[in-house]
Design a protein around this motif. Structure first.
Motif, PDB file in Angstrom:
ATOM      1  N   LEU A  45       0.826  -1.199   0.000  1.00 23.33           N
ATOM      2  CA  LEU A  45       0.000   0.000   0.000  1.00 23.33           C
ATOM      3  C   LEU A  45       0.867   1.258   0.000  1.00 23.33           C
ATOM      4  N   ALA A  46       2.011   1.196   0.648  1.00 22.34           N
ATOM      5  CA  ALA A  46       2.934   2.330   0.622  1.00 22.34           C
ATOM      6  C   ALA A  46       3.605   2.448  -0.743  1.00 22.34           C
ATOM      7  N   THR A  47       3.970   1.315  -1.324  1.00 22.66           N
ATOM      8  CA  THR A  47       4.544   1.326  -2.678  1.00 22.66           C
ATOM      9  C   THR A  47       3.550   1.945  -3.655  1.00 22.66           C
ATOM     10  N   GLU A  48       2.297   1.552  -3.545  1.00 26.27           N
ATOM     11  CA  GLU A  48       1.273   2.104  -4.432  1.00 26.27           C
ATOM     12  C   GLU A  48       1.089   3.599  -4.216  1.00 26.27           C
ATOM     13  N   ALA A  49       1.183   4.075  -2.975  1.00 27.80           N
ATOM     14  CA  ALA A  49       1.068   5.516  -2.701  1.00 27.80           C
ATOM     15  C   ALA A  49       2.176   6.282  -3.410  1.00 27.80           C
ATOM     16  N   GLY A  50       3.398   5.764  -3.363  1.00 30.11           N
ATOM     17  CA  GLY A  50       4.498   6.420  -4.061  1.00 30.11           C
ATOM     18  C   GLY A  50       4.325   6.396  -5.558  1.00 30.11           C
ATOM     19  N   MET A  51       3.910   5.273  -6.098  1.00 32.71           N
ATOM     20  CA  MET A  51       3.697   5.163  -7.545  1.00 32.71           C
ATOM     21  C   MET A  51       2.600   6.109  -8.010  1.00 32.71           C
ATOM     22  N   LYS A  52       1.575   6.288  -7.182  1.00 32.80           N
ATOM     23  CA  LYS A  52       0.483   7.198  -7.531  1.00 32.80           C
ATOM     24  C   LYS A  52       1.005   8.617  -7.733  1.00 32.80           C
ATOM     25  N   MET A  53       1.906   9.057  -6.881  1.00 32.97           N
ATOM     26  CA  MET A  53       2.471  10.406  -7.030  1.00 32.97           C
ATOM     27  C   MET A  53       3.269  10.521  -8.334  1.00 32.97           C
ATOM     28  N   LEU A  54       4.028   9.489  -8.675  1.00 35.99           N
ATOM     29  CA  LEU A  54       4.819   9.514  -9.907  1.00 35.99           C
ATOM     30  C   LEU A  54       3.915   9.524 -11.134  1.00 35.99           C
ATOM     31  N   ARG A  55       2.838   8.775 -11.090  1.00 35.16           N
ATOM     32  CA  ARG A  55       1.906   8.748 -12.221  1.00 35.16           C
ATOM     33  C   ARG A  55       1.206  10.085 -12.406  1.00 35.16           C
ATOM     34  N   GLU A  56       1.033  10.819 -11.304  1.00 35.77           N
ATOM     35  CA  GLU A  56       0.270  12.069 -11.354  1.00 35.77           C
ATOM     36  C   GLU A  56       1.153  13.301 -11.518  1.00 35.77           C
ATOM     37  N   GLY A  57       2.398  13.085 -11.951  1.00 34.14           N
ATOM     38  CA  GLY A  57       3.254  14.220 -12.269  1.00 34.14           C
ATOM     39  C   GLY A  57       4.224  14.620 -11.187  1.00 34.14           C
ATOM     40  N   GLY A  58       4.224  13.924 -10.078  1.00 32.35           N
ATOM     41  CA  GLY A  58       5.190  14.219  -9.032  1.00 32.35           C
ATOM     42  C   GLY A  58       6.560  13.630  -9.349  1.00 32.35           C
ATOM     43  N   ASN A  59       7.551  14.035  -8.586  1.00 36.38           N
ATOM     44  CA  ASN A  59       8.889  13.484  -8.773  1.00 36.38           C
ATOM     45  C   ASN A  59       9.217  12.489  -7.664  1.00 36.38           C
ATOM     46  N   ALA A  60      10.453  12.005  -7.644  1.00 37.86           N
ATOM     47  CA  ALA A  60      10.845  11.000  -6.658  1.00 37.86           C
ATOM     48  C   ALA A  60      10.705  11.513  -5.237  1.00 37.86           C
ATOM     49  N   PHE A  61      10.857  12.820  -5.050  1.00 35.06           N
ATOM     50  CA  PHE A  61      10.800  13.395  -3.708  1.00 35.06           C
ATOM     51  C   PHE A  61       9.357  13.486  -3.222  1.00 35.06           C
ATOM     52  N   ASP A  62       8.428  13.760  -4.132  1.00 32.63           N
ATOM     53  CA  ASP A  62       7.008  13.665  -3.783  1.00 32.63           C
ATOM     54  C   ASP A  62       6.637  12.226  -3.448  1.00 32.63           C
ATOM     55  N   VAL A 144       7.672  18.176   5.424  1.00 35.08           N
ATOM     56  CA  VAL A 144       7.543  19.597   5.084  1.00 35.08           C
ATOM     57  C   VAL A 144       8.766  20.063   4.291  1.00 35.08           C
ATOM     58  N   HIS A 145       9.932  19.662   4.741  1.00 36.01           N
ATOM     59  CA  HIS A 145      11.176  20.078   4.082  1.00 36.01           C
ATOM     60  C   HIS A 145      11.255  19.529   2.652  1.00 36.01           C
ATOM     61  N   LEU A 146      10.937  18.265   2.481  1.00 39.87           N
ATOM     62  CA  LEU A 146      10.974  17.666   1.151  1.00 39.87           C
ATOM     63  C   LEU A 146       9.978  18.327   0.213  1.00 39.87           C
ATOM     64  N   ALA A 147       8.773  18.572   0.717  1.00 42.56           N
ATOM     65  CA  ALA A 147       7.743  19.200  -0.124  1.00 42.56           C
ATOM     66  C   ALA A 147       8.126  20.624  -0.504  1.00 42.56           C
ATOM     67  N   ASP A 148       8.631  21.390   0.454  1.00 40.86           N
ATOM     68  CA  ASP A 148       8.947  22.796   0.199  1.00 40.86           C
ATOM     69  C   ASP A 148      10.156  22.977  -0.702  1.00 40.86           C
ATOM     70  N   LYS A 149      11.155  22.133  -0.558  1.00 41.03           N
ATOM     71  CA  LYS A 149      12.431  22.383  -1.234  1.00 41.03           C
ATOM     72  C   LYS A 149      12.664  21.511  -2.465  1.00 41.03           C
ATOM     73  N   TYR A 150      12.086  20.301  -2.492  1.00 43.48           N
ATOM     74  CA  TYR A 150      12.438  19.367  -3.558  1.00 43.48           C
ATOM     75  C   TYR A 150      11.246  18.845  -4.365  1.00 43.48           C
ATOM     76  N   GLY A 151      10.069  18.836  -3.789  1.00 43.80           N
ATOM     77  CA  GLY A 151       8.931  18.251  -4.477  1.00 43.80           C
ATOM     78  C   GLY A 151       8.262  19.203  -5.449  1.00 43.80           C
TER      79      GLY A 151
END
Length: 588
Positions: A45-62, A144-151
């Motif tokens: 379920l966590a793997t799928e959450a990460g893949m969902k972000m990548l499919r929706e235009g996010g990067n590895a940090f998202d 917060v740091h990852l989202a603000d600076k890298y995502g």
């Protein structure tokens, strides 16, 4: 027997040698991106959450935020908002590697004398259970740091899968039930914990739907308000009240003052690989640099199995000895990094290894003289641009301190036990420490978490694992596996063995050694602990450890593969390819 103090002599000699230069962190980058996207984590379920972000235009940090947050919901046995972690990042555009240190910090009240009984003995219950065991959490600040600076995506998007899992629930799996059974006495001391884990009137059973509405609300506040949604305001007030009610002493100022640290990763060369890994307050990267650079002096491929194990174990022994005395939070102690990670120092240590005889650990005592595997989780991410993340996060032991402050859903860590609370006294993982890792207000406790990248001309690997002090040696064996040419899934499945200087013995998984190898190691003078391998001299009980999550991008073959540890049935590696691209994808 009079100590020979080999390591002390090598350390002194190393000061006279030039320090080997690290490889350039901005060397030439891949000319083409990966053929797809990949995430490997300890829960599907966590793997799928990460893949969902990548499919929706996010990067590895998202994807890292989404995966980490989801693990915090579905793996409370291993990590969560009440804990901390390390995030190793690679930015494909700039070629830069950065290490995000979200380790917990010591509250001002947590002085060493608070962890002693009236007779001066170590109070292990206080160090491992309840409010005094908990450091100030770092994982929410990392989001917060990852989202603000890298995502590229807002926290409202990247935390949404975790919020849904907490609010709607997920199926309880066997490891969660077994962990609760092991920690039940502690968990049921605290009303806030009982309200979550006994919400239905009885402990959770496999297949039950586990809902955590208070945790969902905490995540929603974090998504909406960022840092202030956790470290100030409603959630902070509840955390403080819950800790105080159980006799602990946190302050609002300590919570509000928490900050992640960006640090320079350790990088070094091993054969054809550039290794990028965790700096202090992790002990893993320094140990990994020492072990691999020691081993570089031998052609491991040409050796008989027992001889190879002997040399690997001797490198482990020496690295863990240095860990005990020299490593701590670099914001508080001077760590001799350049020396400890230099090829010259490793060569000096190599010279102390007898090729056919074990070195008794008491011969490596140096100064000062010592006084007379389900925990943690890891995930790996590669996106379509070549950005990547290796992240390891934890609450320390199973379910951390066992304490959930009422109304928060946040299970607090028990990372204070990773400090040297009483010099020379082993912690829950059997390792000792001294002044370098003694607690101080705001100090980060030493860790073994070792998120790691490997880069060669043709291949890039991302790897890491939970496992306490065994993390370091598992990552070492994973690096050696990739160097042997293995793919991601076989590396995740490699048999494991471990030596940590003290106690002076080799621990091994069931089946890690054949009887012939075990016999040869004993003939060299090694002490072996081999549960499950009666024919090899073990005690007849099965035991495995770790939960490795790996990714491999083979640039020459243009393939992307993932490996999820077969010891964990709910883990999963997922790979999705761009149309027309070939890949070898391993998914459980």
């Amino acid at each position: 027997m009079k100590s020979i103090r080999i390591a002390g002599l090598v350390l002194l000699a190393g000061l006279l040698l030039p320090v080997a230069a690290f490889a350039d962190a901005r060397r030439e980058q891949p000319s083409s991106p990966p053929p797809g996207i990949a995430v490997a984590s300890a829960h599907e379920l966590a793997t799928e959450a990460g893949m969902k972000m990548l499919r929706e235009g996010g990067n590895a940090f998202d994807a890292a935020v989404a995966t980490s947050a989801a693990l915090s919901v579905v793996e409370p046995i291993s990590s969560g908002l009440g804990g901390g972690g390390f995030f190793l990042l690679h930015d494909a555009k700039t070629g830069k590697d950065v290490f995000i240190d979200a380790r917990e910090i010591a509250p001002a009240a947590a002085k060493p004398e608070e962890y002693l009984l009236e007779n001066g003995e170590f109070n292990r219950d206080r160090a491992e259970n309840g409010p005094w065991a908990a450091g100030i959490p770092g994982l929410p600040a990392a989001f917060v740091h990852l989202a603000d600076k890298y995502g590229k995506l807002p926290l409202q998007t990247t935390l949404a899968p975790a919020i849904k899992l907490a609010r709607d629930g997920f199926p309880v799996y066997g490891r969660l039930v077994r962990g609760y059974t092991a920690r039940r006495e502690v968990m049921e001391r605290y009303p806030g914990t009982r309200a979550v884990f006994l919400a239905g009137g009885a402990p959770l059973e496999e297949g039950d739907n586990f809902r955590q509405p208070d945790l969902a609300q905490t995540l929603e506040l974090l998504a909406a308000k960022g840092f202030d949604g956790f470290y100030r305001g409603v959630v902070a007030d509840k955390l403080l009240a819950g800790v105080k009610a159980e006799g602990g002493r946190w302050t609002a100022q300590e919570l509000a003052a928490y900050r992640v640290r960006e640090r320079e990763p350790i990088s070094f060369q091993y054969r054809d690989w550039r290794i990028v890994t965790a700096p202090p307050p992790s002990s893993g990267g320094v140990a990994l640099a020492q072990m691999l650079q020691i081993l570089e002096g031998w052609d491991l491929d040409s050796l008989e199995p027992a001889q190879r194990v002997h040399l690997v174990v001797e490198s482990m022994r020496r690295a863990f000895r240095d860990r005990t005395f020299y490593l701590g939070d670099p914001d508080f102690v001077k760590v001799p990094m350049a020396l400890l990670t230099s090829a010259d120092y490793a060569a000096g240590l190599r010279a102390t290894i007898h090729p056919h005889k074990a070195t008794p650990s008491d011969m490596l005592s140096g100064e000062p003289t010592p006084l007379e595997d389900d925990e943690t989780t890891h995930f790996s991410v590669i996106d379509a641009d070549g950005n990547r993340v290796a992240a390891t996060q934890t609450v320390n032991l199973l379910f951390g301190s066992g304490l959930i402050p009422p109304g928060t859903g946040v299970l607090l860590n028990n990372e204070m036990d990773d400090f040297a609370l009483k010099p020379g006294t082993p912690n829950a993982f059997g390792v000792m420490g001294y002044d370098a890792n003694a607690p101080q207000p705001g100090k980060r406790m030493l860790s073994s978490m070792t998120p790691t990248f490997m880069e060669s001309a043709d291949r890039i690997a991302v790897l890491g694992t939970p496992g306490g002090t065994r993390i370091i040696t598992m990552v070492l064996l994973g690096v050696l596996g990739f160097d042997d040419g293995l793919d991601a899934q076989p590396v995740a499945a490699l048999p494991r063995y471990h030596h940590q200087w003290m106690p002076d013995r080799i621990d091994a998984e069931t089946g890690a050694f054949t009887p012939e190898v075990a016999k040869a190691l004993k003939a060299m003078g090694h002490n072996l602990e081999l549960p499950g391998d009666e024919a090899a001299g073990g005690r007849g009980s099965s035991h495995v450890w770790g939960n490795m999550q790996t990714l491999l991008w083979n640039r020459k073959a243009n393939t992307l593969s993932g490996g999820s540890d077969p010891r964990n049935p709910v883990g999963r590696a997922m790979v999705e390819l761009r149309q027309g691209k070939a890949a070898a994808a391993i998914a459980k």
